[in-house]
Design an enzyme around this catalytic site. Structure first.
Site, mmCIF file in Angstrom:
data_model
loop_
_atom_site.group_PDB
_atom_site.id
_atom_site.type_symbol
_atom_site.label_atom_id
_atom_site.label_comp_id
_atom_site.label_asym_id
_atom_site.label_seq_id
_atom_site.Cartn_x
_atom_site.Cartn_y
_atom_site.Cartn_z
ATOM 1 N N HIS A 5 0.816 -1.221 0.000
ATOM 2 C CA HIS A 5 0.000 0.000 0.000
ATOM 3 C C HIS A 5 0.851 1.273 0.000
ATOM 4 O O HIS A 5 2.052 1.252 0.309
ATOM 5 C CB HIS A 5 -0.902 0.007 1.239
ATOM 6 C CG HIS A 5 -0.135 0.003 2.529
ATOM 7 N ND1 HIS A 5 0.470 1.123 3.064
ATOM 8 C CD2 HIS A 5 0.153 -1.007 3.391
ATOM 9 C CE1 HIS A 5 1.076 0.825 4.188
ATOM 10 N NE2 HIS A 5 0.903 -0.473 4.407
ATOM 11 N N GLU B 299 -2.013 -7.235 7.096
ATOM 12 C CA GLU B 299 -0.691 -7.208 7.718
ATOM 13 C C GLU B 299 -0.660 -8.170 8.897
ATOM 14 O O GLU B 299 -1.697 -8.582 9.426
ATOM 15 C CB GLU B 299 -0.377 -5.774 8.177
ATOM 16 C CG GLU B 299 0.964 -5.557 8.866
ATOM 17 C CD GLU B 299 2.159 -5.927 8.007
ATOM 18 O OE1 GLU B 299 2.404 -7.148 7.827
ATOM 19 O OE2 GLU B 299 2.855 -5.008 7.527
#
Length: 212
Positions: free
Chosen positions: A11, A84
């Site tokens: 990201h 994550e």
């Protein structure tokens, strides 16, 4: 055998990235720089044939993916398996704060002890199992096609190690830059590495740092 081509992307930048603050499952938005990086990524990939877009359900990954997906007129499908690593009580702390307040845990984390999990979080072994299972599931849906996955630094680290057959404790010698383009091939036998850490789209032109 049909292979699935994968464009794997971390990201765009967040304020917590800049502050070296652990995000994990905490949902932190893109910064101005992160949104700029996402726009540059979308421009770089505008002519790529991409059959489908997948992202972590955390907004920093979903919003990064959505910028490119919109340019292709396609939706983004979320998958929690692309999140994550869960860092438990580390989340919200800077690297320096973790070292100061939790020195033993910090040492195990820094040494990449595979079965160490921060209290309330995941170990590297758990992360690898989750990420590889998610990518296997997604890639198997798209034989002979190219897809885009937008996830997180820990996820990209797992994918690089899986593609190069490196152990979890091997020192990291590769970049995990925000919105870098990383290319992989998937077959039922596993992942292969095609290219890594292409940031050419971020080089020609720069965001005015005073706006971040």
């Amino acid at each position: 055998m049909h292979v699935t081509r994968i464009i794997a992307v971390r990201h765009g930048e967040t304020a917590w990235n800049r502050d070296t603050r652990i995000q994990g499952h905490t949902d932190i938005a893109l910064s101005d720089k992160g949104r700029w990086q996402a726009e540059r990524l979308a421009q770089a990939l505008r002519d790529e044939p991409i059959a489908a877009f997948y992202a972590s359900d955390l907004s920093r990954a979903f919003d990064t993916a959505s910028t490119t997906a919109r340019a292709h007129g396609k939706p983004v499908q979320t998958h929690k398996g692309l999140r994550e690593r869960a860092f438990g009580r580390f989340e919200g702390l800077t690297w320096a704060e973790i070292e100061a307040h939790h020195p033993e845990d910090s040492q195990a984390w820094r040494k990449r002890v595979p079965d160490f999990a921060p209290p309330g979080g995941e170990s590297l072994l758990q992360l690898r199992e989750r990420v590889v299972a998610a990518v296997d599931e997604i890639a198997a849906r798209h034989p002979g096609e190219q897809l885009m996955l937008v996830a997180h630094g820990g996820v990209l680290d797992v994918l690089y190690r899986a593609a190069t057959r490196l152990e979890l404790q091997a020192p990291r010698t590769w970049d995990l830059s925000n919105t870098a383009v990383n290319r992989l091939l998937w077959t039922p036998e596993g992942l292969g590495l095609v290219g890594w850490a292409d940031t050419g789209h971020l080089q020609d032109g720069a965001l005015d740092e005073s706006t971040t």
